[in-house]
Structure formats: structure tokens, C-alpha cells
Design a protein around this motif. Structure first.
Motif, PDB file in Angstrom:
ATOM      1  N   ALA A   1     -73.063  38.868  14.300  1.00 21.10           N
ATOM      2  CA  ALA A   1     -74.848  38.892  14.508  1.00 21.10           C
ATOM      3  C   ALA A   1     -75.085  39.845  15.691  1.00 21.10           C
ATOM      4  CB  ALA A   1     -75.366  37.628  14.472  1.00 21.10           C
ATOM      5  N   ASP A   2     -75.983  40.094  16.254  1.00 19.60           N
ATOM      6  CA  ASP A   2     -76.569  40.918  17.180  1.00 19.60           C
ATOM      7  C   ASP A   2     -77.391  39.787  18.239  1.00 19.60           C
ATOM      8  OD1 ASP A   2     -75.453  43.754  16.386  1.00 19.60           O
ATOM      9  OD2 ASP A   2     -76.895  43.467  15.119  1.00 19.60           O
ATOM     10  N   PHE A   3     -77.748  38.922  17.386  1.00 20.82           N
ATOM     11  CA  PHE A   3     -78.578  37.956  18.258  1.00 20.82           C
ATOM     12  C   PHE A   3     -78.541  36.523  17.477  1.00 20.82           C
ATOM     13  CE2 PHE A   3     -82.166  35.575  19.763  1.00 20.82           C
ATOM     14  CZ  PHE A   3     -81.943  35.691  21.268  1.00 20.82           C
ATOM     15  N   VAL A   4     -78.391  35.581  17.857  1.00 21.10           N
ATOM     16  CA  VAL A   4     -78.157  34.273  17.545  1.00 21.10           C
ATOM     17  C   VAL A   4     -79.121  33.058  17.701  1.00 21.10           C
ATOM     18  CG1 VAL A   4     -76.699  32.428  16.979  1.00 21.10           C
ATOM     19  CG2 VAL A   4     -75.723  34.946  17.350  1.00 21.10           C
ATOM     20  N   ILE A   5     -79.696  32.467  16.921  1.00 18.82           N
ATOM     21  CA  ILE A   5     -80.805  31.291  17.086  1.00 18.82           C
ATOM     22  C   ILE A   5     -80.074  30.067  16.487  1.00 18.82           C
ATOM     23  CG2 ILE A   5     -83.075  30.655  16.845  1.00 18.82           C
ATOM     24  CD1 ILE A   5     -83.781  33.316  16.458  1.00 18.82           C
ATOM     25  N   VAL A   6     -79.673  29.061  17.556  1.00 21.63           N
ATOM     26  CA  VAL A   6     -79.028  27.936  16.906  1.00 21.63           C
ATOM     27  C   VAL A   6     -80.021  26.889  16.979  1.00 21.63           C
ATOM     28  CG1 VAL A   6     -77.065  26.290  17.459  1.00 21.63           C
ATOM     29  CG2 VAL A   6     -76.861  28.777  18.164  1.00 21.63           C
ATOM     30  N   THR A   7     -80.228  26.366  15.727  1.00 18.96           N
ATOM     31  CA  THR A   7     -81.143  25.426  15.294  1.00 18.96           C
ATOM     32  C   THR A   7     -80.661  24.079  14.658  1.00 18.96           C
ATOM     33  OG1 THR A   7     -83.561  25.111  14.791  1.00 18.96           O
ATOM     34  CG2 THR A   7     -82.158  26.557  13.387  1.00 18.96           C
ATOM     35  N   SER A   8     -81.561  23.529  13.991  1.00 16.81           N
ATOM     36  CA  SER A   8     -81.114  22.258  13.208  1.00 16.81           C
ATOM     37  C   SER A   8     -80.997  22.766  11.568  1.00 16.81           C
ATOM     38  CB  SER A   8     -82.189  21.211  13.238  1.00 16.81           C
ATOM     39  OG  SER A   8     -81.967  20.629  14.594  1.00 16.81           O
ATOM     40  N   ASP A   9     -80.173  22.063  11.019  1.00 16.25           N
ATOM     41  CA  ASP A   9     -80.182  22.208   9.557  1.00 16.25           C
ATOM     42  C   ASP A   9     -80.748  20.842   8.816  1.00 16.25           C
ATOM     43  OD1 ASP A   9     -78.969  22.097   6.895  1.00 16.25           O
ATOM     44  OD2 ASP A   9     -78.382  23.975   7.279  1.00 16.25           O
ATOM     45  N   ASN A  10     -79.948  20.022   8.502  1.00 10.32           N
ATOM     46  CA  ASN A  10     -80.186  18.683   8.055  1.00 10.32           C
ATOM     47  C   ASN A  10     -79.449  17.607   9.103  1.00 10.32           C
ATOM     48  OD1 ASN A  10     -81.954  19.029   5.563  1.00 10.32           O
ATOM     49  ND2 ASN A  10     -79.867  19.819   4.522  1.00 10.32           N
ATOM     50  N   PRO A  11     -80.083  17.269  10.161  1.00 11.76           N
ATOM     51  CA  PRO A  11     -79.082  16.418  11.130  1.00 11.76           C
ATOM     52  C   PRO A  11     -78.677  15.168  10.745  1.00 11.76           C
ATOM     53  CG  PRO A  11     -81.322  16.895  11.639  1.00 11.76           C
ATOM     54  CD  PRO A  11     -81.324  17.769  10.686  1.00 11.76           C
ATOM     55  N   ARG A  12     -79.397  14.609   9.721  1.00 11.31           N
ATOM     56  CA  ARG A  12     -79.085  13.419   9.139  1.00 11.31           C
ATOM     57  C   ARG A  12     -79.149  12.214  10.065  1.00 11.31           C
ATOM     58  NH1 ARG A  12     -75.928  17.094   6.161  1.00 11.31           N
ATOM     59  NH2 ARG A  12     -76.787  17.332   4.055  1.00 11.31           N
ATOM     60  N   THR A  13     -78.340  11.642  10.480  1.00 12.65           N
ATOM     61  CA  THR A  13     -78.129  10.623  11.398  1.00 12.65           C
ATOM     62  C   THR A  13     -77.756  11.071  12.712  1.00 12.65           C
ATOM     63  OG1 THR A  13     -76.154   9.618  10.764  1.00 12.65           O
ATOM     64  CG2 THR A  13     -77.944   8.811   9.583  1.00 12.65           C
ATOM     65  N   GLU A  14     -77.295  12.096  13.028  1.00  9.22           N
ATOM     66  CA  GLU A  14     -76.920  12.908  14.171  1.00  9.22           C
ATOM     67  C   GLU A  14     -78.085  13.388  14.971  1.00  9.22           C
ATOM     68  OE1 GLU A  14     -73.005  14.667  14.688  1.00  9.22           O
ATOM     69  OE2 GLU A  14     -72.971  15.047  12.458  1.00  9.22           O
ATOM     70  N   LYS A  15     -77.911  13.363  16.181  1.00  8.53           N
ATOM     71  CA  LYS A  15     -78.814  14.144  17.142  1.00  8.53           C
ATOM     72  C   LYS A  15     -78.721  15.636  17.008  1.00  8.53           C
ATOM     73  CE  LYS A  15     -80.319  10.635  19.250  1.00  8.53           C
ATOM     74  NZ  LYS A  15     -81.739   9.963  19.030  1.00  8.53           N
ATOM     75  N   PRO A  16     -79.696  16.309  16.833  1.00  8.53           N
ATOM     76  CA  PRO A  16     -79.450  17.794  16.670  1.00  8.53           C
ATOM     77  C   PRO A  16     -78.791  18.467  17.760  1.00  8.53           C
ATOM     78  CG  PRO A  16     -81.848  17.027  16.089  1.00  8.53           C
ATOM     79  CD  PRO A  16     -80.957  15.790  16.324  1.00  8.53           C
ATOM     80  N   GLU A  17     -79.187  17.992  18.911  1.00 10.15           N
ATOM     81  CA  GLU A  17     -78.672  18.598  20.384  1.00 10.15           C
ATOM     82  C   GLU A  17     -77.165  18.416  20.350  1.00 10.15           C
ATOM     83  OE1 GLU A  17     -82.962  17.548  20.585  1.00 10.15           O
ATOM     84  OE2 GLU A  17     -81.180  16.307  20.257  1.00 10.15           O
ATOM     85  N   ALA A  18     -76.609  17.313  19.613  1.00 13.13           N
ATOM     86  CA  ALA A  18     -75.187  17.102  19.848  1.00 13.13           C
ATOM     87  C   ALA A  18     -74.464  17.880  18.796  1.00 13.13           C
ATOM     88  CB  ALA A  18     -74.821  15.737  19.377  1.00 13.13           C
ATOM     89  N   ILE A  19     -75.251  18.355  17.676  1.00 14.77           N
ATOM     90  CA  ILE A  19     -74.650  19.261  16.524  1.00 14.77           C
ATOM     91  C   ILE A  19     -74.589  20.507  17.191  1.00 14.77           C
ATOM     92  CG2 ILE A  19     -74.893  20.593  14.419  1.00 14.77           C
ATOM     93  CD1 ILE A  19     -76.235  17.829  13.511  1.00 14.77           C
TER      94      ILE A  19
END
Length: 484
Positions: free
Chosen positions: A393-411
Motif C-alpha cells: 500500500a501507499d498509505f496504511v491506517i491501522v485500526t481495530s477489527d473484532n478485538p473480542r477480549t483483547e485490547k485493540p492497542e495491543a493488537i
């Protein structure tokens, strides 16, 4: 039915039950047991059904089908494997509906969903069939859609669903068969007229542990089908077909020598064109779904239907009228804007790489990818997907999918391990809605924004709860705000 009728075909190790007992219904969830039911104690990943035998008995279960003899005065039947027994009992309970249907099973890491819809379309248009469909997005009886919880239902529920399909007049059923379903015997005892293998790439290693185990799980389908169709271009095809017991094998490919081959492949922004060749038959094929993997999905659908008696020209004619599947290379309308928003279910390394390569083939501007990784799933693929996004990709946005019981930031931190070394511009926005808004607000002329991972899903799973999240709605609503 009597207990004896329900247990027909099972090897009984020991029993204290009267086999002539009339059984009201079959349950494998103790919470659903009613007086007179047969309770099947199935060992599971989270809990062993044997723990709930006292509850089932307390609620009036007439008998327990188990692997371990229960304590106390409980009528029981002991077998070696209650998971397989559940499948056998389900077949007996619903009078073996699969025997009344032409069963088609599709397995592989990617492409299963699209392939099932393409096969359904061809058979309905050209074979006069009424087709049941079982898969990730939904189950279908002809044109009637049914909600689904998992790719392949539990064996007893699958038999119930097949009975409903047969009674509704279905002649064929095409279904996605996951590797979990094969290992956990959800399709045990079902004979498939056709089994199809699409491809294999890294996924579910939290369950299978190694790629070899994952491949061998997929190969189980090829041991219970009459015709085994496989992608000869896939590097795992040789291992997969080594122990296939199917009477007939049939290959398809773009590059390798195969029984059905794609020649003169042309990829366009919104479609693919190629020539399909098999034996003495030939047909030009046009499908209104972009990307090279559409050629593979189309080939396996054509191979399946051709082996069921539909000529290639008829397959091609039906495919020309097909416009794709929700959440699979789906263009979300952005009228009046000079950027494109593409929605795809790509939540695995191989799928993400395929969709990004496809986007680069027709993007006039940048390819911007927005993605995350699911929580409580294989962590090893997170940095791999980060590297793929950064490389393609030329630009990437990292975000949440289905975090379930994990912290989104850790993923996100796990993903960034693979992304940071690429030098590709990127941002992290844990809130997926805010991330989509950011992508649209900062789009440049000719950009293709790939929303990867959610696809057909209209929810986000957080701490065992589903919250509404439909990316089509999010894009449409923000589009209105942008115009204001």
C-alpha cells in the motif's frame, strides 16, 4: 424415534439403557434438555459435555450418550467418539437428507464464499436446479436467506438444515467446509458429489499449529467426495491430493498444466476476461468482479459445474450475469467523489496481499489500506499482515477489527512490528469508525481506499458482545457529512 433407531450405525461399547426407549428429541446442550430427550456429551475446546450430565439428567434426559461412563443411576450408552456419534445420530434423526441431494463442498483458505455463490448461480440458471447454500455470510434455501453463526454448522444442526433444504425442494447444496468442520467431524458421514480445494495460506494456526496440519485438515474433504477438484497452481495441492481417496481428480489452473485452464487472462478495473479450455471444449469468460483471484474462483466454479454436466459455454453465460458477493471486492458507492472505496473481507495475510495487488492494478492514485486483526485469534499473522500492508500500500491506517477480549492497542502493536520496517506512511486509529472517516477526509484524487477485514459483517465484536457496524452505512453517512 426409539433410541435404537437413533443409534443405528454406531459401535456401542457398553450400555445400561433400554434401546427400545422412545426419545423425544436429541440435545448436545444441557441447557436445552427436556424430559425424554437424549443428551449427547460432546467434549469441546471450552468445556467437556460430560460435566453437564448431572444437569441433563436433572432436567429429565431419558438417556446419555457418552465416552466416559457417568456416575450414579443414569441410563447411558457409551461410544468411543461422541462428536462422530453426534453426526451419525443427526443423520438418523433427520433421515439422511444428504442422500437426497447433490452435495458440493468447497474448502480452502480464501475464495470459498465467492465460489459457492458462483456455483449456485450457474446451477440455477443452467441446470434448472434449486440450490441450498451454506456459508460464511448466510445460509440460503433457493432465494430465502437464513442467518448463520459459523461457516459450517455443527453436525446435528447441519443435518437439520439439509432436511429443511430437501423438504423445500432443493436438488443441490453447495457449502463452505472449513478446516475446523473437517477436523471436528461436522460433515462426518456426508458423501459429496464434488469436493473443491481453492488454495492454502496462513490462517488458523492457533488451532492447527502448523501449515502441514492445516493442509491435512483440508485434505479430509478429498476423502469423502466422488470428484476432487483442486487448484494446480497452489503449492500445497500436491500434499493435499497425495492421500485423496476420491474416484476422480480434476485440476484447474492459470499457470500450471491442468484439466481446466485459463488462457489469455485480461484484468480490468471492474472485471476479468479469459478463455477457459477443457478437453475439446472452449469458451470465452467475462466476469464483472475485478482481480486475478476472480479468475481462480471462476475456474473452480466452472470445473465443478462442468463435472456435473453443465457445458463450459453455459457456465460462461451464467457467469457473465453475476455481479459479485457482498464484502468480496465490493465497491461501496461514493457518487460525486474522485476516490474509490473498496470493501473486502480480507482478514488473512494471503487475502490481504491479493486484494492490495488487485487494487494496485487499477488504482489511478494511491492505494490506501485500512485494516486490523481479530482478537483471540492467531497472533503470528499480525506482523505478517503489517508487512504486507506496508509493502504493497501507499498509505496504511491501522485500526481495530473484532478485538473480542483483547485490547485493540495491543493488537495494533503486534501489527506495527511488521509495518514499521517498511518505511510506508501510516497512522494508528483504534476506533474503526473514526479511521474510516479519516481515510475519506484525507483521500486524494484517484485513490482506492481498501477497507479490509470486515467484508459482509455488520457488527464489531468486543468482550463477547456484537455492536452494530456496517461499513456501507458508515461510508454513506460520512459522505453526506462531507457534502455538507
Amino acid at each position: 424415534m426409539t433410541l435404537k433407531e437413533l443409534l443405528a450405525g454406531l459401535d456401542i461399547l457398553s450400555s445400561s439403557a433400554d434401546l427400545n426407549t422412545d426419545i423425544h428429541e436429541v440435545q448436545y446442550d444441557s441447557r436445552l434438555v427436556e424430559p425424554g430427550d437424549l443428551f449427547i456429551a460432546v467434549p469441546g475446546a471450552a468445556a467437556d459435555g460430560h460435566r453437564f450430565i448431572p444437569m441433563a439428567r436433572e432436567k429429565g434426559a431419558a438417556c446419555v450418550l457418552c465416552e466416559k461412563i457417568p456416575e450414579g443411576d443414569v441410563p447411558f450408552v457409551q461410544v468411543a467418539d461422541t462428536r462422530r456419534a453426534l453426526a451419525v445420530v443427526g443423520g438418523n434423526r433427520f433421515d439422511h437428507p444428504a442422500r437426497e441431494l447433490t452435495m458440493i463442498g468447497i474448502t480452502g483458505t480464501s475464495g470459498k464464499t465467492t465460489s459457492t455463490y458462483l456455483i449456485k448461480s450457474i446451477l440455477e440458471q443452467k441446470a434448472g436446479a434449486k440450490v441450498g447454500l451454506i456459508g460464511t455470510i448466510q445460509n440460503m434455501i433457493g432465494d430465502r436467506a437464513l442467518h448463520t453463526e459459523r461457516t459450517t454448522p455443527e453436525s446435528f444442526e447441519l443435518q437439520r438444515l439439509l432436511r429443511e433444504m430437501s423438504d423445500a425442494g432443493c436438488t443441490h447444496v453447495v457449502m463452505e467446509v472449513s478446516s475446523h468442520a473437517l477436523v471436528l467431524d461436522r460433515v462426518y458421514g456426508i458423501r459429496f458429489a464434488v469436493g473443491v480445494f481453492t488454495n492454502l495460506s496462513q490462517d488458523h494456526l492457533d488451532f492447527h499449529k502448523t501449515m502441514e496440519e492445516y493442509c491435512d485438515a483440508k485434505a479430509l474433504l478429498m476423502r469423502q467426495c466422488d470428484v476432487g477438484i483442486y487448484n494446480a497452481d497452489d503449492r500445497w495441492a500436491t500434499r493435499l491430493m497425495e492421500h485423496a481417496d476420491c474416484p476422480r481428480r480434476f485440476s484447474y489452473a492459470v499457470n500450471a498444466k491442468a484439466d481446466l485452464a485459463a488462457k489469455n487472462v485480461a484484468l480490468h478495473a471492474g472485471s476479468v476476461d479469459f478463455d477457459a479450455e477443457a478437453d475439446t471444449e472452449w469458451s470465452h469468460v467475462h466476469v464483472g468482479i475485478p482481480a486475478l483471484f476472480t479468475v481462480y474462483n471462476t475456474l473452480d466454479a466452472m470445473a465443478c459445474c462442468w463435472n456435473l454436466g453443465v457445458p463450459l459455454t453455459e457456465c460462461a453465460d451464467a457467469l457473465a450475469k453475476n455481479h459479485g458477493v457482498k464484502g468480496r471486492m465490493e465497491i461501496i458507492p461514493t457518487p460525486g467523489m474522485d476516490f474509490t472505496v473498496l470493501n473486502d473481507y480480507a482478514h488473512k495475510p494471503d487475502a490481504l496481499e491479493k486484494v492490495l495487488r488487485s487494487a494496485k492494478e487499477f488504482a489511478k492514485g494511491r492505494v490506501v489500506v485500512l485494516f486490523g486483526c481479530g482478537g483471540d485469534r492467531d497472533k503470528t499473522k499480525r506482523p505478517v499482515m503489517g508487512e504486507i500492508a506496508g509493502r504493497l500500500a501507499d498509505f496504511v491506517i491501522v485500526t481495530s477489527d473484532n478485538p473480542r477480549t483483547e485490547k485493540p492497542e495491543a493488537i495494533i502493536d503486534d501489527i506495527l512490528v511488521g509495518l514499521r520496517g517498511c518505511g510506508t506512511p501510516h497512522v494508528t486509529i483504534p476506533d474503526r469508525v473514526a479511521a474510516i472517516h479519516y481515510a475519506m477526509d484525507n483521500a486524494q484524487s484517484g485513490d482506492v481506499i481498501v477497507l479490509a477485514g470486515k467484508g459482509h459483517e455488520d457488527y464489531q465484536e468486543i468482550d463477547h458482545k456484537h455492536y452494530p457496524m456496517d461499513e456501507r452505512v458508515i461510508v454513506a453517512e460520512h459522505l453526506r457529512d462531507m457534502r455538507k
